[in-house]
Structures are given as structure tokens and as C-alpha cells.
Design a protein around this motif. Structure first.
Motif, short mmCIF file in Angstrom:
data_model
loop_
_atom_site.label_atom_id
_atom_site.label_comp_id
_atom_site.label_asym_id
_atom_site.label_seq_id
_atom_site.Cartn_x
_atom_site.Cartn_y
_atom_site.Cartn_z
N ASP A 80 0.88 -1.18 0.00
CA ASP A 80 0.00 0.00 0.00
C ASP A 80 0.92 1.23 0.00
O ASP A 80 1.60 1.51 0.98
CB ASP A 80 -0.89 -0.01 1.25
CG ASP A 80 -1.72 1.25 1.38
OD1 ASP A 80 -1.74 2.05 0.42
OD2 ASP A 80 -2.33 1.45 2.45
N PHE A 81 0.91 1.94 -1.11
CA PHE A 81 1.79 3.11 -1.22
C PHE A 81 1.12 4.40 -0.73
O PHE A 81 1.66 5.48 -0.88
CB PHE A 81 2.25 3.28 -2.68
CG PHE A 81 3.18 2.21 -3.12
CD1 PHE A 81 4.52 2.25 -2.78
CD2 PHE A 81 2.73 1.14 -3.86
CE1 PHE A 81 5.40 1.25 -3.18
CE2 PHE A 81 3.59 0.12 -4.26
CZ PHE A 81 4.92 0.18 -3.92
N GLY A 82 -0.06 4.24 -0.20
CA GLY A 82 -0.77 5.41 0.33
C GLY A 82 -1.53 6.17 -0.74
O GLY A 82 -1.72 5.68 -1.86
N GLN A 83 -1.97 7.38 -0.36
CA GLN A 83 -2.76 8.20 -1.26
C GLN A 83 -1.97 9.43 -1.68
O GLN A 83 -1.20 9.99 -0.89
CB GLN A 83 -4.03 8.68 -0.55
CG GLN A 83 -5.05 7.57 -0.34
CD GLN A 83 -6.21 8.09 0.46
OE1 GLN A 83 -6.05 8.48 1.61
NE2 GLN A 83 -7.38 8.12 -0.14
N VAL A 91 -1.77 5.89 -4.76
CA VAL A 91 -0.53 6.15 -5.51
C VAL A 91 -0.35 5.10 -6.60
O VAL A 91 0.05 5.41 -7.73
CB VAL A 91 0.67 6.14 -4.53
CG1 VAL A 91 1.99 6.10 -5.29
CG2 VAL A 91 0.61 7.36 -3.63
N SER A 92 -0.66 3.84 -6.24
CA SER A 92 -0.47 2.77 -7.23
C SER A 92 -1.30 3.03 -8.48
O SER A 92 -0.85 2.78 -9.60
CB SER A 92 -0.86 1.42 -6.61
OG SER A 92 -2.13 1.52 -6.02
N MET A 294 7.68 8.76 -3.51
CA MET A 294 8.21 7.53 -2.92
C MET A 294 7.75 6.30 -3.69
O MET A 294 8.53 5.34 -3.87
CB MET A 294 7.78 7.42 -1.44
CG MET A 294 8.48 8.39 -0.51
SD MET A 294 10.27 8.41 -0.70
CE MET A 294 10.70 6.73 -0.29
N GLY A 295 6.52 6.30 -4.14
CA GLY A 295 6.02 5.18 -4.94
C GLY A 295 6.84 5.01 -6.20
O GLY A 295 7.23 3.88 -6.57
N MET A 296 7.15 6.10 -6.84
CA MET A 296 7.93 6.03 -8.07
C MET A 296 9.38 5.63 -7.78
O MET A 296 10.01 4.93 -8.57
CB MET A 296 7.90 7.38 -8.80
CG MET A 296 6.52 7.68 -9.35
SD MET A 296 6.49 9.12 -10.39
CE MET A 296 7.29 8.54 -11.86
#
Lengths: 325, 581
Positions: A80-83, A91-92, A294-296
């Protein structure tokens, strides 16, 4: 071999954690914050100090950085990368929207580049010093010297506007949803042609001299002369002996090219209104959208480490002399 | 010689651009032609293609706050009150049956039309309005734009399904703005806000905000992230039917690519940068496609001075006056903005305050500036040519200088700074620049960590909105980044907001403006016009001081004729052709 793979995978874990931790610290310690990053509106609607404080609380920016990192890691372990701070979406989802066109473009460019580079470089290497060889090398130097944004502008003005051969903005046409599968394919190809060329042309211009030079040195090797002496046809010598040995160093270059192309180009994506990864990263940094950044970072780190591992393994497969322990 | 020639070229360019703009308004009557009552001549199947610089943050009108968001507001949502093309507060006759303030100005009564519907068919009632007011005031909700003034309403109650009664804290002249807030559907958002009172964190709220059930004439039919947003006409809309069946908003961040897209018909409208207006659109491809228009905009470029910061040089009004005199506004206008921008005469538009002619002291005068600095004790040193003053301890010399913060990415700011730096150097003032990205720039402003910054401000439709910039209360919690404090100005703002007589109110704000211009916490440089390009098939455009998109009816009033129009109506010719011999 399996021992080596396991060792490499285990080694990637601290590298990956290091990249992620460093990025997290850097972006959170950099000046500016998501509460002030969004574009302002009209006079009466900018970010006031009161709104700023409320936004900071909403984005949990008041907690110590180590606590924030802990919360983030806890979520990431559960994929879960959050919102996104910008629009509240996962984020995904935001990354996936941009990853698909970027990945498609990346692999298409690499495939086309190889399809062009190998025959052209082979021809140049087998006709060294001849006029065609000189023209090829001169063209490569010329194209490689053109900055991508200049190339983009030339292509837009010439091919997009003057000749009107290809659209120069966006990824799809307005009526995309109503098109048949084949028409959709053609539509995406035509929208990708110009921006793809901007990535492709410098890549080909870089790879042709590289492959040509490698092939020239391979052609001088004893085993090539021996193959000719054994009476093998020129075609067989080239395909079975020269080409595999020429392409081996290319694997290493591949490991560098894939992340570079995958990361996209902010300038080109903005110029062509292309919804790719480069533009998303740029917009996220501008807005200080930490979860998306951060997701990227996680995704890019995984791809780079993964590609590096695969290239190393392919090297062993391609070159029997290489042994991993 | 070359320099003189360059200045002459710029001056001619500016003159031509100025004349062109005037000609445009006069020669393009069809562009401004209102939608005809005979709808048989209107192409009601047409698609309008607009340009978006970036994507909106939300379609929930309570959460909207950027200018990009605002482009969608009047298309997706109906409001009881709107800003007309002159940015005047107006009752929306398509939504409101009646509205009246009580004699004491402490109460108001609003009756909605009974025919109003949400796009899912549910009637829009007084309960929706009350719910919206409650959401805006909820501490969990960050309503940066919609929340402006609503705190003045102490009670908002539904008298019957159509009628709402407002009670205000005080009888203020601005109460009419306080009731101008957006309405969201209670039946959609009430269940969602039980789990997510912020209205923007849960997946359900995010979805509701991206695909809203609105009340306006358009619905979202497609949103491809990073590429386009497509609105379709809601055929069940109870109000006047807009002309376009579809509106496509293309996300095109790059100005140059957008202009090429305009010239190839990929988009029908776009705002132009000064260089594009003055030079880049002077080609046949543009003239064949459309027309460019210049209109008044209530936007001023300014330098904000940190009046309470550690830089002693900037704390004295007389020093700021001197710097103001040393800024060559005519040259900035000509060289940076191609003569399209006027020198600022103040920060309020003349229509809000009935302002007189610009002050004489606004004029560029280096001799006068140097004299003011001399008189203030900032003397030129024979050693290095810079000005110095004694510090508080009387020993240490303080150099006259400051750092000007600029926003990264602006093409014009560095050029403005270059002109300023060159002139300030002549009078011994050392100006350096620091380019910061938007987030850092804003953060430094909020924390008062700057000497000076270059920015732009668009005046709101009511002069009291400037309180947020100039009232001392706004130094800590508002947008008074420069820390300006003047009890006289504070008192005048209090008087202005309580004064109901329009003429007296205008006089009060005129005094506020004069006082602030005299204290000069901000030095206003140039007034930016709205510069726009429209496809020649478009009609019904109205230019407001916020451009053509951000007033009512805005895009709702645009239309295209069914058959091609003759070319002699001035639209196909475009501006540069109008000036051609």
C-alpha cells in the motif's frame, strides 16, 4: 548458479532499502512542503498560514520523520503506497496510469532500436572506411549532438504541423473509446511516433558506433579468422560467431538504457503533452507529493535492480567463459 | 546605436500590439455576439476544445481552489449567486426564485426554484444548501476558496424545502459575498462524510469528487489522467441549454505546443503569453485559424518587501519609496511585456474605488530616489560605490541591499529583475536574486523568511478581500507575508466592511489604497491584461477581469454557428491582419 542468484537477490535488499531511505530523508528534509506546493488560485484563495497548518496536520507532516518513515514502510510492506496528496487517489493507481504508456514506449523503442542498429552497424563494420560507413558515422554524430528538445521541436513543426503526418499532442484521439482494437492500436502508434522518435534517434545514434566498434574488434579476433579458414560461409561466421560476441557488451549497455528510457523525459513529455512517468515525477516533485515520489522511487529502484540482475544473468548465459560463484 | 534601435523596435512592437488589441475588440463583434434566441442557427452538436495547463485538483466545489479548478465550476455546478462579466455579485435567475436582505442586514432569505435537480434526478433543496454551509464550516474540511466569508453566517436554516434563512454575525457590506458559496448534494455526501469528514481522503469521497453528481449543465464523461477531461451536456438540465454537446479539455502544459495545437485546430482557445501575443501569432497559420484578444485583468505584478524582517534597509517606508522610484516600469513594460502591460496605478481596479490618476511619485526618477536615500542616511561610500548606513550600535556599516526571491520557471521574472538590478546599482543599492521553486517560495513567504519577492496578485471582486493582504491580523494567519502593520489601515478596513453606502465605501478603500501606496509595503509594477486566442468559429465570448473562463455565464454562453460565417466579419482576419496596410 542458484547460489549466485540467491546471493544477488539478498544483496539487492540492503541496496533497495538504502535507496528508499535516502530518498525519503532527502525529500522530507528538502525545503517546501505539500501544504505550500499546490498552485495558488485567485487573490483571495492562496494558502494562508491557517490553511497551511491544517494541511500539515492532514498530511501528517508534524510527526517526527522517523515515525513517518515507519508508517510508510509499514504500509509499503503490505503493498500500500498510500494516497496522493494532490488528488487523494491511491498512488499505485496514479503510477499505473503513467507506467503503461511509458513501459510500452520503452520496450517498443528498444526493440526498434535493435532492429535498426544491428544491420546498420554490421554493414558499417563490414565496410570500414567506405563512403557509406563514413556517412553512417557522420549521421550518428550529428543526430546524437542534437538535444532531444530541439529534435522534438523540429519534428513537431515539420512532421506534425507542416506535413501533418502524425499528431503531436497526447497519447490517444478524442474518439479513442469508440475505435476498434486495430484502430486503437494504430491511433496509439501514430500518437507515439514523434515522441518515440525523439527517444529513438539519439539511442540509435549512440548504439550504432558502439556496436560497429565492437564488431570491428571481434572481426579481428583469431576465432573469426579460424572460422573463415575452416571454410564456413561469411553469413554463418557473422551470425554464429561475430554477432553473439558483438552483442554481449550490449547487454551491459541495455542495463543502463532501460532505466534511462523508463524514467522518461520531462521536457519531451511536457512538449508532447505525453502522460508519462517523467511528467508525473516532475509534477509530484513540484507539488511535494511525497507518497507519489516515494512510490515512483520504489518502482524505479525495483526495475533498475531487477534489470541489473537479469543483465548479469544473461551475461553468464551468453558468455560460457563467465562463471558465477 | 544597436541598443537604441532595439528600444525603438520594442516600442513599435508595443505600439502595434496596443493598437491591435483595441482593434480586436472593435473589429470582432461576432466573437462577442450572445447566443441567439433562434437556436436553429446554433450548432448544438458541436464540440468545444479547450486547453488546460494542468489537471484540476478536485471537482468538489467546496474543495476547489486553483484557477484550473475554477474553470469547471460553472460548468458542473449551479450556484445561487454568480460573478458576472464585470465581476459584479449577481443573483442567478436560473437558480433563485427570490432573495432579499432584511432591513437590519442581519438576516437574509433565499428561495430556490422548485425545478432544480441534481444530475441523478434528485431535487435540489434548501437542505442541500444548509448541508453545504455546514461542511464548509467543518474544521475537518479545508475549503480554501469556498470558505471565504462563510464564517460570518451564524445560522443557516431551511424554512421549507425551497427557502433558507441566513443570520449574520454583523450587518456587513460583505454579507452578500458570504452567502455566495457552492452547493453540494446532501444525499451523496452525507453518508460519505460520516466515514471521512475531510471529504477528500476516503476512496468513496475521492471517487465522488472526481465523478461528481453536479447541478450544472455538464457532466464528466471521461477523465484520462494527464491527457484530457471530457464533459458532456446533461440533457436533463432544467436551466438554459448550453450550445456545445461536448467540451474537451486537453492537458497541454507547454505554451508553445499549445499554440501549435491552436493553429492546427486541436484546441479552440488558449491564453497567450505576452511574447506569443505580440510576436509568435503574427503568421498566416494563426490568422487563418483564429483571433487574439486583449482585455483588462485585475492582476498586478508587484514586489513585496519584508517590512518586519532582519534587513534594516527595507523597514523604512522612505527607503521603499526610493526603490519604487528607481524601478523603470515603462522599460519593464516595453522590454519584458512587449508594451502590452500598463504601469500599475495602484492595486485596486478603478471601477472598485473610483481611483484618480496615478501618483506622480510613481514615475521613474533615479535622482529623486538617490536623494531620498541620502536623506534617510543611506550614503554612497567612496570606497566601493554602494550605499551604507550605520547599524544600531553605531559602528558597523550596513550595506543597502536586498535579495529578491523569484519563482522558478517564470520567463519574465528574471528579466524584470535584471532591469531593476541595473537601475538600483546606479544609485548604490545592491540587489541580488534567488530563484526558488513554488513550494519553497511560498513557504518562505509564509514564514516571513525573505527580503523581497516578485509575484502577482489578482484583486477580488470586493475591495475588502485585500484585508487578507494588508490588515495586521493577516500577518500571522493570513497572507500578509510582508508583515505590514498600520493601525490606520486596520481601522479603515473595519469601517469599509461596515459601510453600506457604496460611494462612501469606495472613498474608504481609496484612502486605504493611498495609505498603502505611500507606506509601500508592496511596490506595484505593471498591470497584466488578459491575452487570449479564440478559434474564429467561436461566438458568445465575454471577457471579464478574470479572463473569459471565470465569470458567468463564461463558457456556458459560447456557441458556434451552424453554417460557416463570411470572412468579412473581422474574425477570420485576426489582429495582425487588421493592422496590415
Amino acid at each position: 548458479m542458484w547460489h549466485y542468484i540467491l546471493k544477488r537477490i539478498l544483496l539487492t535488499i540492503p541496496t533497495f532499502v538504502g535507496i528508499v531511505l535516502l530518498t525519503f530523508l532527502l525529500i522530507h528534509q528538502a525545503p517546501g512542503s505539500p501544504a505550500t506546493g499546490s498552485a495558488g488560485g485567485f487573490g483571495e484563495s492562496g494558502v494562508s498560514a491557517a490553511d497551511h497548518a491544517r494541511l500539515r496536520a492532514q498530511f501528517e507532516l508534524d510527526a517526527p520523520i522517523i515515525v513517518r518513515f515507519g508508517h510508510w514502510m509499514k504500509r509499503v510492506v503490505c503493498f500500500d503506497f498510500g494516497q496522493s496528496f494532490a488528488d487523494g487517489r491511491p498512488v499505485s493507481q496514479r503510477i499505473a496510469e503513467r507506467l503503461v504508456p511509458t513501459l510500452t514506449l520503452t520496450f517498443a523503442i528498444i526493440a526498434i532500436a535493435f532492429a535498426i542498429v544491428i544491420p546498420v552497424a554490421t554493414y558499417a563494420a563490414t565496410h570500414p572506411g567506405q563512403l557509406v560507413d563514413k556517412i553512417i558515422l557522420a549521421a550518428c554524430v550529428g543526430f546524437y549532438a542534437i538535444p532531444p528538445y530541439i529534435l522534438g521541436m523540429i519534428l513537431i513543426l515539420l512532421v506534425g504541423v507542416a506535413l501533418n503526418w502524425f499528431p503531436f499532442a497526447g497519447l490517444t484521439s478524442d474518439d479513442f473509446a469508440t475505435l476498434s482494437t486495430w484502430q486503437k492500436f494504430k491511433d496509439v502508434i501514430s500518437h507515439s511516433a514523434l515522441i518515440g522518435s525523439c527517444f529513438l534517434i539519439p539511442l540509435v545514434a549512440y548504439l550504432v558506433p558502439f556496436v560497429r566498434a565492437t564488431m570491428l574488434s571481434v572481426l579481428k579476433e583469431d576465432f573469426v579468422r579460424a572460422a573463415h579458414a575452416r571454410g564456413l560461409s561469411h553469413r554463418r561466421v557473422m551470425l554464429c560467431h561475430v554477432l553473439p560476441n558483438t552483442l554481449r557488451p550490449l547487454l551491459t549497455v541495455m542495463g543502463l538504457i532501460v532505466p534511462a528510457v523508463l524514467g522518461g523525459s520531462v521536457v519531451l513529455e511536457v512538449m508532447f503533452s505525453w502522460p508519462g512517468m517523467g511528467r508525473l515525477l516532475f509534477e509530484s516533485i513540484h507539488d511535494r507529493d511525497y507518497p507519489v515520489i516515494m512510490g515512483m522511487t520504489v518502482l524505479t529502484a525495483m526495475i533498475v535492480l531487477g534489470v541489473t540482475l537479469v543483465v548479469d544473468l544473461l551475461y553468464a548465459w551468453a558468455d560460457p567463459r563467465v562463471r558465477y560463484v | 546605436m544597436n541598443s537604441k534601435l532595439h528600444h525603438l523596435q520594442i516600442a513599435c512592437l508595443g505600439l502595434i500590439a496596443g493598437i491591435s488589441a483595441t482593434v480586436a475588440r472593435a473589429d470582432s463583434p461576432s466573437l462577442f455576439a450572445p447566443i441567439p434566441s433562434d437556436r436553429s442557427v446554433v450548432d448544438e452538436d458541436a464540440t468545444l476544445k479547450c486547453r488546460l495547463r494542468s489537471e484540476p485538483s478536485s471537482f468538489n466545489p467546496i474543495l476547489m481552489f486553483t484557477a484550473i479548478d475554477a474553470q469547471f465550476e460553472y460548468l458542473l455546478w449551479d450556484r445561487p449567486f454568480v460573478l458576472d462579466k464585470d465581476l459584479q455579485w449577481s443573483i442567478n435567475p436560473d437558480v433563485v426564485e427570490s432573495f432579499a436582505f432584511a432591513d437590519d442586514h442581519l438576516h437574509a432569505s433565499l428561495k430556490l426554484k422548485s425545478s432544480l435537480r441534481w444530475q441523478d434526478g434528485t431535487p435540489m433543496t434548501a437542505a442541500d444548501l444548509v448541508f453545504s454551509w455546514q461542511r464548509i464550516l467543518d474544521d475537518h474540511v479545508i475549503a480554501r476558496k469556498a470558505g471565504h466569508g462563510t464564517e460570518q453566517i451564524t445560522q443557516c436554516e431551511a424554512i421549507d424545502p425551497q427557502t433558507v434563512r441566513f443570520t449574520f454575525k454583523e450587518a456587513l457590506a460583505t454579507n452578500k459575498w458570504s452567502v455566495d458559496f457552492p452547493i453540494i448534494p446532501k444525499h451523496v455526501y452525507e453518508p460519505l462524510t460520516r466515514d471521512d469528514p475531510t471529504m477528500q481522503q476516503s476512496d468513496a469521497c475521492v471517487q465522488a469528487n472526481r465523478n461528481p453528481i453536479g447541478s450544472g449543465p455538464y457532466q464528466i464523461s471521461e477523465w484520462i489522467s494527464g491527457e484530457r477531461i471530457v464533459l458532456s451536456r446533461w440533457e436533463g438540465y432544467p436551466g438554459p441549454k448550453p450550445a456545445f454537446a461536448r467540451i474537451i479539455f486537453r492537458v497541454m502544459p507547454d505554451n508553445n505546443a499549445a499554440l501549435l495545437a491552436f493553429e492546427t485546430g486541436e484546441i479552440d482557445e488558449m491564453s497567450l503569453a505576452p511574447q506569443q501575443f505580440a510576436a509568435d501569432t503574427d503568421n498566416q497559420r494563426f490568422k487563418d485559424r483564429g483571433v487574439k484578444i486583449r482585455g483588462e485583468q485585475w492582476t498586478n505584478y508587484y514586489i513585496g518587501w519584508n517590512t518586519c524582517g532582519p534587513n534594516a534597509f527595507l523597514t523604512e517606508p522612505v527607503v521603499r519609496n526610493a526603490i519604487g522610484l528607481a524601478i523603470n516600469r515603462p522599460l519593464i513594460s516595453q522590454r519584458v511585456f512587449f508594451g502590452l502591460f500598463k504601469e500599475s496605478a495602484g492595486f485596486y481596479p478603478a471601477s472598485l474605488t473610483g481611483r484618480d490618476a496615478p501618483r506622480a511619485s510613481n514615475q521613474f526618477n533615479l535622482t529623486q530616489a538617490a536623494k531620498l536615500l541620502d536623506d534617510a542616511g543611506w550614503r554612497v561610500s567612496d570606497d566601493d560605490g554602494w550605499r551604507y548606513s550605520q547599524s544600531a550600535n553605531g559602528v558597523e556599516k550596513v550595506r543597502a541591499g536586498f535579495v529578491l526571491n523569484l519563482v522558478a520557471g517564470s520567463q519574465t521574472s528574471p528579466r524584470v529583475a535584471d532591469i531593476m538590478r541595473s537601475d538600483l546599482r546606479k544609485i548604490g543599492v545592491d540587489m541580488t536574486t534567488q530563484t526558488l521553486d513554488w513550494s519553497v517560495f511560498n513557504e518562505r513567504n509564509l514564514n516571513h523568511q525573505f527580503d523581497a519577492f516578485l509575484s502577482a496578485w489578482t484583486c477580488g471582486p470586493d475591495p475588502d478581500e485585500a484585508r487578507n493582504l494588508f490588515h495586521s491580523d493577516a500577518a500571522q494567519s493570513g497572507r500578509n507575508y510582508v508583515g505590514y502593520q498600520n493601525p490606520k489601515v486596520d481601522a479603515l478596513f473595519e469601517r469599509g466592511v461596515h459601510e453600506t453606502d457604496a460611494a462612501e465605501r469606495a472613498r474608504i478603500y481609496r484612502t486605504i489604497e493611498q495609505t498603502i501606496l505611500s507606506d509601500e509595503p508592496y511596490t506595484f509594477l505593471v498591470e497584466a491584461p488578459t491575452l487570449w486566442a479564440f478559434n474564429h468559429r467561436l461566438r458568445g465570448v465575454s471577457l471579464s477581469p478574470r479572463g473569459p473562463l471565470h465569470s458567468y455565464p463564461g463558457v456556458r454562453g459560447w456557441w458556434t454557428p451552424k453554417s460557416p460565417q463570411p470572412t468579412d466579419d473581422g474574425l477570420r482576419t485576426g489582429l495582425p491582419q487588421s493592422d496590415a496596410p
